[in-house]
Design a protein around this motif. Structure first.
Motif, PDB file in Angstrom:
ATOM      1  N   GLN A  38      -8.721  -1.815  -2.470  1.00 48.64           N
ATOM      2  CA  GLN A  38      -8.845  -1.439  -1.089  1.00 48.64           C
ATOM      3  C   GLN A  38      -9.151  -2.495  -0.137  1.00 48.64           C
ATOM      4  N   ASN A  39      -9.705  -3.825  -0.684  1.00 46.42           N
ATOM      5  CA  ASN A  39      -9.779  -5.127   0.335  1.00 46.42           C
ATOM      6  C   ASN A  39      -8.540  -5.539   0.611  1.00 46.42           C
ATOM      7  N   VAL A  40      -7.750  -5.745  -0.291  1.00 41.64           N
ATOM      8  CA  VAL A  40      -6.516  -6.471  -0.014  1.00 41.64           C
ATOM      9  C   VAL A  40      -5.820  -5.505   0.687  1.00 41.64           C
ATOM     10  N   LEU A  41      -5.700  -3.986   0.375  1.00 39.06           N
ATOM     11  CA  LEU A  41      -4.770  -3.363   1.249  1.00 39.06           C
ATOM     12  C   LEU A  41      -5.311  -3.360   3.074  1.00 39.06           C
ATOM     13  N   HIS A  42      -6.705  -3.454   3.098  1.00 41.47           N
ATOM     14  CA  HIS A  42      -7.135  -3.474   4.436  1.00 41.47           C
ATOM     15  C   HIS A  42      -6.771  -4.979   5.125  1.00 41.47           C
ATOM     16  N   ASP A  43      -6.814  -6.009   4.226  1.00 43.45           N
ATOM     17  CA  ASP A  43      -6.263  -7.338   4.783  1.00 43.45           C
ATOM     18  C   ASP A  43      -4.860  -7.139   5.075  1.00 43.45           C
ATOM     19  N   LEU A  44      -4.184  -6.598   4.181  1.00 42.84           N
ATOM     20  CA  LEU A  44      -2.736  -6.278   4.545  1.00 42.84           C
ATOM     21  C   LEU A  44      -2.246  -5.662   5.871  1.00 42.84           C
ATOM     22  N   ASP A  45      -3.214  -4.572   5.949  1.00 43.46           N
ATOM     23  CA  ASP A  45      -3.004  -3.683   7.093  1.00 43.46           C
ATOM     24  C   ASP A  45      -3.237  -4.470   8.615  1.00 43.46           C
ATOM     25  N   ARG A  46      -4.213  -5.355   8.431  1.00 45.02           N
ATOM     26  CA  ARG A  46      -4.870  -6.202   9.454  1.00 45.02           C
ATOM     27  C   ARG A  46      -3.607  -7.187   9.744  1.00 45.02           C
ATOM     28  N   SER A  47      -3.269  -7.867   8.612  1.00 42.35           N
ATOM     29  CA  SER A  47      -2.235  -9.075   9.048  1.00 42.35           C
ATOM     30  C   SER A  47      -0.902  -8.412   9.508  1.00 42.35           C
ATOM     31  N   LEU A  48      -0.529  -7.347   8.958  1.00 39.08           N
ATOM     32  CA  LEU A  48       0.878  -6.761   9.301  1.00 39.08           C
ATOM     33  C   LEU A  48       0.743  -5.887  10.597  1.00 39.08           C
ATOM     34  N   GLY A  49      -0.371  -5.614  10.896  1.00 39.24           N
ATOM     35  CA  GLY A  49      -0.423  -4.818  12.036  1.00 39.24           C
ATOM     36  C   GLY A  49      -0.716  -3.352  11.946  1.00 39.24           C
ATOM     37  N   SER A  50      -0.642  -2.775  10.620  1.00 43.25           N
ATOM     38  CA  SER A  50      -0.707  -1.363  10.825  1.00 43.25           C
ATOM     39  C   SER A  50      -0.565  -0.819   9.292  1.00 43.25           C
ATOM     40  N   PRO A  51      -1.160   0.219   8.646  1.00 42.50           N
ATOM     41  CA  PRO A  51      -0.948   0.758   7.531  1.00 42.50           C
ATOM     42  C   PRO A  51       0.597   1.164   7.158  1.00 42.50           C
ATOM     43  N   GLY A  52       1.318   1.377   8.270  1.00 43.09           N
ATOM     44  CA  GLY A  52       2.831   1.754   7.936  1.00 43.09           C
ATOM     45  C   GLY A  52       3.516   0.641   7.646  1.00 43.09           C
ATOM     46  N   ALA A  53       2.993  -0.457   8.157  1.00 46.61           N
ATOM     47  CA  ALA A  53       3.811  -1.667   7.590  1.00 46.61           C
ATOM     48  C   ALA A  53       3.546  -2.357   6.277  1.00 46.61           C
ATOM     49  N   THR A  54       2.161  -1.985   5.964  1.00 45.91           N
ATOM     50  CA  THR A  54       1.787  -2.192   4.434  1.00 45.91           C
ATOM     51  C   THR A  54       2.560  -1.304   3.636  1.00 45.91           C
ATOM     52  N   SER A  55       2.663   0.199   4.032  1.00 47.48           N
ATOM     53  CA  SER A  55       3.265   1.057   3.149  1.00 47.48           C
ATOM     54  C   SER A  55       4.744   0.508   2.926  1.00 47.48           C
ATOM     55  N   THR A  56       5.453   0.225   4.180  1.00 45.03           N
ATOM     56  CA  THR A  56       6.800  -0.285   3.959  1.00 45.03           C
ATOM     57  C   THR A  56       6.996  -1.265   3.060  1.00 45.03           C
TER      58      THR A  56
END
Length: 122
Positions: free
Chosen positions: A92-110
Motif C-alpha cells: 500500500q505504501n509503494v502504491l501510494h508513492d506511485l500514485d503521487r509520483s505518476l499523478g493518479s491511481p489510474g496512471a499507476t494501474s496502467t
C-alpha cells in the motif's frame, strides 16, 4: 565470539530482490535461496530469521527507490498481500508513492497493467 559474516548482507538482499521478483514467494524454497544467494542456511537464518525475514528485507529494498521493482510489487500484491498484513502495508505504501509520483491511481494501474502484460509475453 562468533565468526565474522562471510557475505555482504546488502548484496544478498539485492540478489533476493531479483529472485523473488522473478518467481513467486511460495515457489522460492530455502534451498533455492541458499543455492542462488551463496549463503549457508544457518547464516541466512541467523541474519534474517527466516525466509519471510529475507523476503521482507527484499521488499523494503525493492520498494525503497523512486523506481520500485514492478515485478516484485506485482507478485507481492497478488500472492502475499492478501494473507500477510506486513506485506500488504508495504504494498500500500509503494502504491501510494506511485500514485503521487505518476499523478493518479489510474496512471499507476496502467503502469502495472503494462508490466503484467509484458511478463506474460515470452
Amino acid at each position: 565470539m562468533g565468526r565474522p559474516r562471510a557475505f555482504d548482507e546488502n548484496e544478498v538482499v539485492r540478489a533476493a530482490v531479483a529472485l523473488f521478483a522473478g518467481r513467486a514467494y511460495d515457489s522460492v524454497s530455502v534451498d533455492d535461496l541458499v543455492h542462488h544467494l551463496g549463503v549457508h542456511r544457518n547464516s541466512l537464518y541467523k541474519v534474517f530469521g527466516s525466509k519471510r525475514g529475507l523476503y521482507l528485507a527484499a521488499l523494503r529494498r525493492g520498494f525503497a527507490t523512486s523506481d520500485p521493482d514492478l515485478d516484485l510489487l506485482l507478485l507481492a500484491m497478488v500472492e502475499r498481500a492478501p494473507v500477510d498484513a506486513e506485506v500488504a502495508a508495504l504494498v500500500q505504501n509503494v502504491l501510494h508513492d506511485l500514485d503521487r509520483s505518476l499523478g493518479s491511481p489510474g496512471a499507476t494501474s496502467t503502469l502495472l497493467g503494462d508490466r503484467l502484460r509484458a511478463r506474460a509475453t515470452p
